[in-house]
Design a protein around this motif. Structure first.
Motif, PDB file in Angstrom:
ATOM      1  N   MET A 241      45.081  32.545  36.591  1.00 25.71           N
ATOM      2  CA  MET A 241      46.234  33.391  36.913  1.00 25.71           C
ATOM      3  C   MET A 241      46.148  34.761  36.250  1.00 25.71           C
ATOM      4  N   THR A 242      45.293  34.906  35.278  1.00 25.29           N
ATOM      5  CA  THR A 242      45.227  36.178  34.537  1.00 25.29           C
ATOM      6  C   THR A 242      43.905  36.911  34.718  1.00 25.29           C
ATOM      7  N   ARG A 243      43.066  36.424  35.610  1.00 29.06           N
ATOM      8  CA  ARG A 243      41.810  37.101  35.910  1.00 29.06           C
ATOM      9  C   ARG A 243      41.715  37.352  37.407  1.00 29.06           C
ATOM     10  N   ALA A 244      41.406  38.576  37.766  1.00 25.83           N
ATOM     11  CA  ALA A 244      41.329  38.950  39.179  1.00 25.83           C
ATOM     12  C   ALA A 244      39.999  38.527  39.787  1.00 25.83           C
ATOM     13  N   THR A 245      40.040  38.116  41.037  1.00 31.35           N
ATOM     14  CA  THR A 245      38.822  37.825  41.788  1.00 31.35           C
ATOM     15  C   THR A 245      38.223  39.142  42.276  1.00 31.35           C
ATOM     16  N   PRO A 246      36.946  39.407  42.046  1.00 27.38           N
ATOM     17  CA  PRO A 246      36.335  40.681  42.468  1.00 27.38           C
ATOM     18  C   PRO A 246      36.469  40.912  43.968  1.00 27.38           C
ATOM     19  N   GLU A 247      36.659  42.159  44.336  1.00 27.85           N
ATOM     20  CA  GLU A 247      36.824  42.520  45.741  1.00 27.85           C
ATOM     21  C   GLU A 247      35.635  42.077  46.583  1.00 27.85           C
TER      22      GLU A 247
END
Length: 388
Positions: A241-247
């Motif tokens: 929940m606190t780490r974004a998935t790379p585009e």
């Protein structure tokens, strides 16, 4: 040709993501080629005036075994024809705040997942909306990203906000103040007005299953005076929940689900044997029941038109950015995290309890679909939590 083994995790995720809180979710999908789809900005933190929802009346009684019965109701939001499952408050609880139940996204999955819990609930009214593009069996419009774009999870959040405003709490309309920097969301201004007139602010409890947790997080953070409590059952781990998935990963995942192999995976995993197999492997502590399989594989719930939300969710768009600010700072409401005793990821949710301001952790017997596995226990946990 032979399918690459790197595609296998994505295929498995098609079914598992219905309730397991995986990192596969979404961001902004618009009718342009997949390779040029932009990731949205943080507009989901701003105050947005949502077009007024309109009620089109009640449809069929879908569960007459409980009293009051559960019905399917219709409403409109921003041109979408949407539905929600509704059960009135039980006698003596008419003044209790309502529950807003947010379903996970996965093959065949929609608001029906809350049926057992809705039957067990003894309290205020219950509203279980079908997210945009889901619940075609209830009459929801299908989502075709090639025809109309959708910001995810913001589009889903705003549709639920409209339902809360027009139906669950029946608030008067308010003229837009034009303040796009207000993180209170579309509903907060209305309740500040009520409170200033000496009336206690009406509120609701939002309950979210599985990987749809970001929807609940945004509902709570955007509407702090309307959403009084937040309950997350089997949510993603704190790190997810606190780490974004790379585009780049989002585009790769989404292109796979729109490819030949992705369509083939959908066709295979929409079958009864696949639903039963993966449900028993990943979702249930005991074997899943036939009703679960029946509803998961119903004809309208597994058509080609029902696939886009699942492809969007599984690609990772709900995790297109981190929700750390919302979790650590913006959410002031009491929050309950419920995990299943058979869920191996429960230990990776302890950070919710230590990092959020008012968060309680609970464990119930079950694995990843507690509202279906242990509906009475989930109701009891929510009622106990509400009294603290």
């Amino acid at each position: 040709s032979v399918m690459k083994t790197s595609s296998l995790p994505a295929i498995l995720g098609l079914l598992c993501a219905r309730c397991i809180s995986s990192r596969r979710a979404h961001a902004f999908i618009r009718p342009v080629p997949p390779t040029s789809r932009p990731i949205p900005t943080d507009t989901d933190r701003r105050s947005l005036v949502v077009p007024k929802a309109t009620c089109a009346g009640s449809t069929v009684d879908i569960d007459s075994t409980c009293s009051p019965p559960i019905t399917v109701e219709r409403y409109g939001y921003d041109g979408w024809n949407l539905t929600y499952r509704y059960r009135p408050a039980t006698p003596g609880h008419e003044s209790d705040e309502p529950l807003i139940l947010i379903h996970p996204v996965g093959i065949g999955c929609s608001a029906w997942i809350w049926t057992k819990m809705m039957v067990e609930w003894q309290g205020g009214a219950v509203y279980a909306p079908n997210l945009i593009g889901c619940g075609l069996e209830d009459g929801n419009d299908a989502l075709d990203p090639d025809q109309r774009g959708l910001s995810v999870p913001l589009g889903w959040v705003k549709a639920v906000e409209a339902l809360i405003h027009e139906k669950a709490l029946a608030l008067p309309t308010r003229k837009d103040t034009g303040n796009d920097s207000d993180k209170g969301g579309m509903l907060a201004g209305r309740f500040r007005t009520k409170a200033s007139n000496g009336m206690p602010p009406a509120s609701c409890t939002v309950v979210v299953q599985g990987g749809s947790a970001p929807i609940g997080v945004l509902l709570a953070s955007r509407n702090p005076t309307v959403v009084s409590k937040l309950v997350l059952t089997s949510p993603p781990t704190w790190n997810d929940m606190t780490r974004a998935t790379p585009e780049e990963q989002l585009a790769k995942n989404y292109n796979f689900y729109r490819s030949f192999w992705g369509k083939l995976a959908f066709a295979a995993l929409e079958s009864r044997w696949a639903v039963r197999l993966f449900s028993n492997l990943f979702l249930f502590l005991e074997e899943c029941d036939e009703r679960w399989v029946d509803l998961s594989t119903s004809r309208k719930a597994t058509t080609i038109e029902a696939r886009p939300p699942v492809a969007i969710f599984n690609s990772g768009f709900l995790q297109h950015r981190s929700y750390e600010e919302e979790l650590r700072e913006l959410i002031q409401q009491p929050t309950l995290i419920i995990s299943g005793s058979g869920d191996k990821r429960a230990e990776k949710r302890v950070e919710y309890g230590s990092e959020m301001k008012l968060c309680t952790l609970a464990t119930l017997r079950g694995t990843n679909v507690l509202p279906w596995e242990a509906p009475a226990k989930v109701c009891e946990a929510i009622q106990t939590f509400s009294k603290t």
